[in-house]
Design a protein around this motif. Sequence first.
Motif, PDB file in Angstrom:
ATOM      1  N   ALA A 304       4.714   7.823  35.212  1.00 16.10           N
ATOM      2  CA  ALA A 304       4.117   9.131  34.912  1.00 16.10           C
ATOM      3  C   ALA A 304       5.163  10.085  34.344  1.00 16.10           C
ATOM      4  O   ALA A 304       4.890  10.838  33.400  1.00 16.10           O
ATOM      5  CB  ALA A 304       3.489   9.714  36.170  1.00 16.10           C
ATOM      6  N   ALA A 305       6.362  10.058  34.910  1.00 16.57           N
ATOM      7  CA  ALA A 305       7.426  10.941  34.426  1.00 16.57           C
ATOM      8  C   ALA A 305       7.828  10.583  32.997  1.00 16.57           C
ATOM      9  O   ALA A 305       8.033  11.472  32.156  1.00 16.57           O
ATOM     10  CB  ALA A 305       8.627  10.855  35.356  1.00 16.57           C
ATOM     11  N   ARG A 306       7.942   9.293  32.702  1.00 19.38           N
ATOM     12  CA  ARG A 306       8.284   8.884  31.332  1.00 19.38           C
ATOM     13  C   ARG A 306       7.201   9.318  30.349  1.00 19.38           C
ATOM     14  O   ARG A 306       7.494   9.787  29.239  1.00 19.38           O
ATOM     15  CB  ARG A 306       8.479   7.361  31.273  1.00 19.38           C
ATOM     16  CG  ARG A 306       9.858   6.899  31.721  1.00 19.38           C
ATOM     17  CD  ARG A 306      10.070   5.427  31.439  1.00 19.38           C
ATOM     18  NE  ARG A 306       9.237   4.603  32.299  1.00 19.38           N
ATOM     19  CZ  ARG A 306       9.588   4.189  33.508  1.00 19.38           C
ATOM     20  NH1 ARG A 306      10.783   4.522  33.985  1.00 19.38           N
ATOM     21  NH2 ARG A 306       8.787   3.444  34.229  1.00 19.38           N
ATOM     22  N   THR A 307       5.941   9.163  30.766  1.00 26.65           N
ATOM     23  CA  THR A 307       4.833   9.595  29.908  1.00 26.65           C
ATOM     24  C   THR A 307       4.900  11.086  29.636  1.00 26.65           C
ATOM     25  O   THR A 307       4.699  11.553  28.507  1.00 26.65           O
ATOM     26  CB  THR A 307       3.486   9.246  30.571  1.00 26.65           C
ATOM     27  OG1 THR A 307       3.420   7.835  30.799  1.00 26.65           O
ATOM     28  CG2 THR A 307       2.314   9.675  29.702  1.00 26.65           C
ATOM     29  N   LEU A 308       5.185  11.858  30.685  1.00 26.79           N
ATOM     30  CA  LEU A 308       5.258  13.316  30.542  1.00 26.79           C
ATOM     31  C   LEU A 308       6.395  13.723  29.609  1.00 26.79           C
ATOM     32  O   LEU A 308       6.229  14.621  28.763  1.00 26.79           O
ATOM     33  CB  LEU A 308       5.449  13.956  31.909  1.00 26.79           C
ATOM     34  CG  LEU A 308       5.350  15.486  31.947  1.00 26.79           C
ATOM     35  CD1 LEU A 308       3.938  15.922  31.580  1.00 26.79           C
ATOM     36  CD2 LEU A 308       5.709  16.014  33.336  1.00 26.79           C
ATOM     37  N   LEU A 309       7.540  13.070  29.724  1.00 26.87           N
ATOM     38  CA  LEU A 309       8.668  13.401  28.861  1.00 26.87           C
ATOM     39  C   LEU A 309       8.370  13.052  27.399  1.00 26.87           C
ATOM     40  O   LEU A 309       8.819  13.747  26.482  1.00 26.87           O
ATOM     41  CB  LEU A 309       9.923  12.664  29.340  1.00 26.87           C
ATOM     42  CG  LEU A 309      10.476  13.151  30.695  1.00 26.87           C
ATOM     43  CD1 LEU A 309      11.597  12.238  31.171  1.00 26.87           C
ATOM     44  CD2 LEU A 309      10.970  14.596  30.594  1.00 26.87           C
ATOM     45  N   GLU A 310       7.608  11.978  27.188  1.00 27.90           N
ATOM     46  CA  GLU A 310       7.195  11.638  25.824  1.00 27.90           C
ATOM     47  C   GLU A 310       6.298  12.736  25.246  1.00 27.90           C
ATOM     48  O   GLU A 310       6.444  13.131  24.081  1.00 27.90           O
ATOM     49  CB  GLU A 310       6.453  10.298  25.820  1.00 27.90           C
ATOM     50  CG  GLU A 310       7.357   9.098  26.072  1.00 27.90           C
ATOM     51  CD  GLU A 310       6.576   7.801  26.200  1.00 27.90           C
ATOM     52  OE1 GLU A 310       5.322   7.866  26.083  1.00 27.90           O
ATOM     53  OE2 GLU A 310       7.189   6.748  26.409  1.00 27.90           O
ATOM     54  N   LEU A 311       5.358  13.219  26.067  1.00 29.35           N
ATOM     55  CA  LEU A 311       4.486  14.309  25.622  1.00 29.35           C
ATOM     56  C   LEU A 311       5.294  15.565  25.318  1.00 29.35           C
ATOM     57  O   LEU A 311       5.025  16.276  24.343  1.00 29.35           O
ATOM     58  CB  LEU A 311       3.432  14.608  26.688  1.00 29.35           C
ATOM     59  CG  LEU A 311       2.360  13.542  26.914  1.00 29.35           C
ATOM     60  CD1 LEU A 311       1.490  13.923  28.106  1.00 29.35           C
ATOM     61  CD2 LEU A 311       1.503  13.372  25.666  1.00 29.35           C
ATOM     62  N   ALA A 312       6.279  15.848  26.176  1.00 25.29           N
ATOM     63  CA  ALA A 312       7.115  17.041  25.977  1.00 25.29           C
ATOM     64  C   ALA A 312       7.917  16.943  24.680  1.00 25.29           C
ATOM     65  O   ALA A 312       8.232  17.958  24.056  1.00 25.29           O
ATOM     66  CB  ALA A 312       8.051  17.222  27.166  1.00 25.29           C
ATOM     67  N   ASP A 313       8.224  15.711  24.251  1.00 28.15           N
ATOM     68  CA  ASP A 313       8.951  15.499  23.000  1.00 28.15           C
ATOM     69  C   ASP A 313       8.027  15.487  21.783  1.00 28.15           C
ATOM     70  O   ASP A 313       8.475  15.264  20.664  1.00 28.15           O
ATOM     71  CB  ASP A 313       9.715  14.168  23.053  1.00 28.15           C
ATOM     72  CG  ASP A 313      10.980  14.285  23.890  1.00 28.15           C
ATOM     73  OD1 ASP A 313      11.498  15.413  24.019  1.00 28.15           O
ATOM     74  OD2 ASP A 313      11.450  13.250  24.415  1.00 28.15           O
ATOM     75  N   GLY A 314       6.717  15.690  22.036  1.00 23.03           N
ATOM     76  CA  GLY A 314       5.776  15.719  20.937  1.00 23.03           C
ATOM     77  C   GLY A 314       5.265  14.367  20.502  1.00 23.03           C
ATOM     78  O   GLY A 314       4.627  14.242  19.460  1.00 23.03           O
ATOM     79  N   ARG A 315       5.549  13.330  21.305  1.00 20.44           N
ATOM     80  CA  ARG A 315       5.081  11.988  20.952  1.00 20.44           C
ATOM     81  C   ARG A 315       3.687  11.738  21.533  1.00 20.44           C
ATOM     82  O   ARG A 315       3.358  12.237  22.601  1.00 20.44           O
ATOM     83  CB  ARG A 315       6.054  10.927  21.468  1.00 20.44           C
ATOM     84  CG  ARG A 315       7.344  10.859  20.660  1.00 20.44           C
ATOM     85  CD  ARG A 315       8.287   9.840  21.246  1.00 20.44           C
ATOM     86  NE  ARG A 315       9.005  10.381  22.398  1.00 20.44           N
ATOM     87  CZ  ARG A 315       9.760   9.655  23.210  1.00 20.44           C
ATOM     88  NH1 ARG A 315       9.843   8.361  23.022  1.00 20.44           N
ATOM     89  NH2 ARG A 315      10.391  10.227  24.218  1.00 20.44           N
ATOM     90  N   GLU A 316       2.899  10.938  20.830  1.00 24.73           N
ATOM     91  CA  GLU A 316       1.556  10.611  21.288  1.00 24.73           C
ATOM     92  C   GLU A 316       1.618   9.452  22.271  1.00 24.73           C
ATOM     93  O   GLU A 316       2.377   8.492  22.085  1.00 24.73           O
ATOM     94  CB  GLU A 316       0.657  10.255  20.106  1.00 24.73           C
ATOM     95  CG  GLU A 316      -0.810  10.137  20.478  1.00 24.73           C
ATOM     96  CD  GLU A 316      -1.707  10.072  19.262  1.00 24.73           C
ATOM     97  OE1 GLU A 316      -2.937  10.027  19.444  1.00 24.73           O
ATOM     98  OE2 GLU A 316      -1.173  10.066  18.135  1.00 24.73           O
ATOM     99  N   VAL A 317       0.805   9.515  23.326  1.00 27.12           N
ATOM    100  CA  VAL A 317       0.756   8.455  24.329  1.00 27.12           C
ATOM    101  C   VAL A 317      -0.316   7.453  23.923  1.00 27.12           C
ATOM    102  O   VAL A 317      -1.496   7.813  23.811  1.00 27.12           O
ATOM    103  CB  VAL A 317       0.439   9.035  25.724  1.00 27.12           C
ATOM    104  CG1 VAL A 317       0.316   7.913  26.745  1.00 27.12           C
ATOM    105  CG2 VAL A 317       1.526  10.020  26.138  1.00 27.12           C
ATOM    106  N   PRO A 318       0.061   6.176  23.699  1.00 22.82           N
ATOM    107  CA  PRO A 318      -0.913   5.208  23.195  1.00 22.82           C
ATOM    108  C   PRO A 318      -1.973   4.803  24.215  1.00 22.82           C
ATOM    109  O   PRO A 318      -3.087   4.451  23.855  1.00 22.82           O
ATOM    110  CB  PRO A 318      -0.044   4.008  22.808  1.00 22.82           C
ATOM    111  CG  PRO A 318       1.185   4.133  23.659  1.00 22.82           C
ATOM    112  CD  PRO A 318       1.409   5.608  23.804  1.00 22.82           C
ATOM    113  N   HIS A 319      -1.631   4.837  25.504  1.00 25.42           N
ATOM    114  CA  HIS A 319      -2.566   4.398  26.536  1.00 25.42           C
ATOM    115  C   HIS A 319      -2.812   5.546  27.516  1.00 25.42           C
ATOM    116  O   HIS A 319      -1.954   5.841  28.354  1.00 25.42           O
ATOM    117  CB  HIS A 319      -2.023   3.186  27.285  1.00 25.42           C
ATOM    118  CG  HIS A 319      -1.693   2.028  26.384  1.00 25.42           C
ATOM    119  ND1 HIS A 319      -2.657   1.321  25.717  1.00 25.42           N
ATOM    120  CD2 HIS A 319      -0.502   1.482  26.034  1.00 25.42           C
ATOM    121  CE1 HIS A 319      -2.082   0.371  24.999  1.00 25.42           C
ATOM    122  NE2 HIS A 319      -0.787   0.455  25.169  1.00 25.42           N
TER     123      HIS A 319
END
Length: 346
Positions: A304-319
Amino acid sequence: MPAPNTRQVTITEIAREAGVSVPTVSRVVNGRDDVSAATREKVEALLRHHGYRVQRAPRRSRAFLIDLVFDDLDSPWAVEIIRGVEDVAHAAGAGTVVSAVHGRTDSAEAWLQNLHRRASDGVLLVTSQLQEDLGPALRESSVPLVVVDPAGQPPLDAPSVGATNWAGGMAAAAHLVQLGHRRVAHVGGPSRLLCSRARLDGHRAGLEAAGLVLDPGLVREGDFRQASGLRAAQELLDLADPPTAVFAASDQMALGVYEAVRRHGLRVPEDLSVVGFDDLELATWASPPLTTVRQPLAEMGGTAARTLLELADGREVPHPRVELATTLVVRDSTAPPRSTTLSHHK
């Protein structure tokens, strides 16, 4: 297109009219680039039509801070989730702010105010009550959000991380059936929670796969805590035809079952086999060590933390929904049933 509206519309209304999610509109409003061209054009047209200014300012600088929010912090599994979040956050150079809202609206509102003051990079929710109380406010916020093990279908359109609860329940039942048990009771969590229902359904499926039917009289509802496991097991052991095994939907309730067995002058697993769910550290220290379904709580928190950091970087979450595998951990609390019934030992 409908006539222009003189009042300031909300992004929730824009999302409804555009037929997209609120976070998608929020990404357009905040100038994010992880939106398709066609969707962006549709949303921007509606924003212009309603007089809602699209902010093209660059995304705010990172605060390197994650908000981790629970209903309560008095459960051992909360510590495991915190550990997983902390490991990932630390490796990324981010701090973690842990809060508990205790299911109270005033606490949740105070937390939201503090969140805006901190300007966190995002929020990890390990709670259902907050979603009910502050769903509209969070929808209006552009702060990235990830839900950890949601209790039901998350009302917030946000990525979520959970575990294979159904498969875990099936594995527990299958293990007990393979040992020779035919009357297997279930002590579940609150029925309003999706995870509770999934574990019960998995238990039922595990029995049905062996040609057995779950007796409704052997099902009790608890709240994941020890006291509810104790009460449920006392009722089950007092039945004229008690079970020979119990699958408790949490390790804490399983320890409550242990206590009920002790109070009845019986023993685990000689008189009653017990399986838990979670594989908390206390499971290995129980007497006897508890057979349980391991829920990868720390891994869930880390994912969950990795997903959140990806979102914070502006990246789209594939799943948008990730479920991590549960595994059965066999210890000493399960054994083949006695040939005699428990009623002979009372």
